[in-house]
Motif scaffolding. Structure first.
Motif, PDB file in Angstrom:
ATOM      1  N   THR A   3      44.369  -3.904 -61.548  1.00 22.63           N
ATOM      2  CA  THR A   3      45.461  -4.677 -62.655  1.00 22.63           C
ATOM      3  C   THR A   3      44.757  -5.241 -63.462  1.00 22.63           C
ATOM      4  O   THR A   3      43.532  -6.216 -62.834  1.00 22.63           O
ATOM      5  CB  THR A   3      46.582  -5.227 -61.779  1.00 22.63           C
ATOM      6  OG1 THR A   3      47.078  -4.326 -60.757  1.00 22.63           O
ATOM      7  CG2 THR A   3      47.478  -5.802 -62.625  1.00 22.63           C
ATOM      8  N   ASP A  22      53.404 -13.697 -61.689  1.00 24.62           N
ATOM      9  CA  ASP A  22      54.555 -12.751 -61.890  1.00 24.62           C
ATOM     10  C   ASP A  22      54.368 -11.761 -62.949  1.00 24.62           C
ATOM     11  O   ASP A  22      54.941 -10.598 -62.534  1.00 24.62           O
ATOM     12  CB  ASP A  22      55.467 -13.956 -62.367  1.00 24.62           C
ATOM     13  CG  ASP A  22      55.932 -14.996 -61.132  1.00 24.62           C
ATOM     14  OD1 ASP A  22      55.559 -14.786 -60.103  1.00 24.62           O
ATOM     15  OD2 ASP A  22      56.648 -15.869 -61.664  1.00 24.62           O
ATOM     16  N   GLN A  23      53.811 -11.937 -63.982  1.00 27.85           N
ATOM     17  CA  GLN A  23      53.525 -11.000 -64.864  1.00 27.85           C
ATOM     18  C   GLN A  23      52.592  -9.695 -64.233  1.00 27.85           C
ATOM     19  O   GLN A  23      52.897  -8.630 -64.603  1.00 27.85           O
ATOM     20  CB  GLN A  23      52.812 -11.281 -66.020  1.00 27.85           C
ATOM     21  CG  GLN A  23      53.382 -12.009 -67.280  1.00 27.85           C
ATOM     22  CD  GLN A  23      52.616 -12.691 -68.129  1.00 27.85           C
ATOM     23  OE1 GLN A  23      51.619 -12.150 -68.347  1.00 27.85           O
ATOM     24  NE2 GLN A  23      53.149 -13.708 -68.650  1.00 27.85           N
ATOM     25  N   GLY A  25      52.983  -8.613 -60.951  1.00 27.24           N
ATOM     26  CA  GLY A  25      53.743  -7.701 -60.120  1.00 27.24           C
ATOM     27  C   GLY A  25      53.218  -7.698 -58.605  1.00 27.24           C
ATOM     28  O   GLY A  25      52.207  -8.524 -58.338  1.00 27.24           O
ATOM     29  N   ASP A  26      53.270  -6.932 -58.278  1.00 28.57           N
ATOM     30  CA  ASP A  26      52.701  -6.428 -56.889  1.00 28.57           C
ATOM     31  C   ASP A  26      51.428  -5.925 -56.979  1.00 28.57           C
ATOM     32  O   ASP A  26      51.094  -5.418 -57.645  1.00 28.57           O
ATOM     33  CB  ASP A  26      53.393  -5.538 -56.146  1.00 28.57           C
ATOM     34  CG  ASP A  26      52.983  -5.154 -54.699  1.00 28.57           C
ATOM     35  OD1 ASP A  26      52.417  -5.920 -54.328  1.00 28.57           O
ATOM     36  OD2 ASP A  26      53.573  -4.192 -54.321  1.00 28.57           O
TER      37      ASP A  26
END
Length: 101
Positions: A3, A22-23, A25-26
């Motif tokens: 990522t 937060d952008q 994600g997981d």
């Protein structure tokens, strides 16, 4: 899986680090690559929260930060040591990138 995140020239504060995390994600078990080549200044609080959210709370396999200024790298290393996740942090300066090509 990898990522990616690109930082602007200035980053400061835990709230901004939270927004970036937060952008993403997981990120559990992933390698997160942060492109910091445009970064000129970043606060210790931003670095600490980024490390905490990605490595400690997010359980990412690795956080790779590319091209960050030396002072920001110092903040990242201090934060990862404090959170006991130093093994998950890798910093790559632009000289290492040039040598690899």
């Amino acid at each position: 899986m990898t990522t990616s995140l690109q930082l602007p020239s200035l980053v400061a504060g835990r709230d901004l680090a939270d927004e970036y995390a937060d952008q993403l994600g997981d990120v559990a078990e992933e390698t997160v690559t942060v492109d910091a080549r445009s970064l000129t200044s970043g606060t210790s609080s931003f670095a600490a929260q980024l490390v905490r959210r990605i490595l400690l709370e997010g359980h990412a396999h690795r956080l790779v930060v590319v091209g960050a200024p030396a002072r920001f790298v110092h903040h990242l290393r201090e934060a990862s040591a404090a959170d006991q996740v130093s093994a998950g942090l890798e910093t790559v300066d632009t000289m290492q990138l040039a040598d690899a090509s």
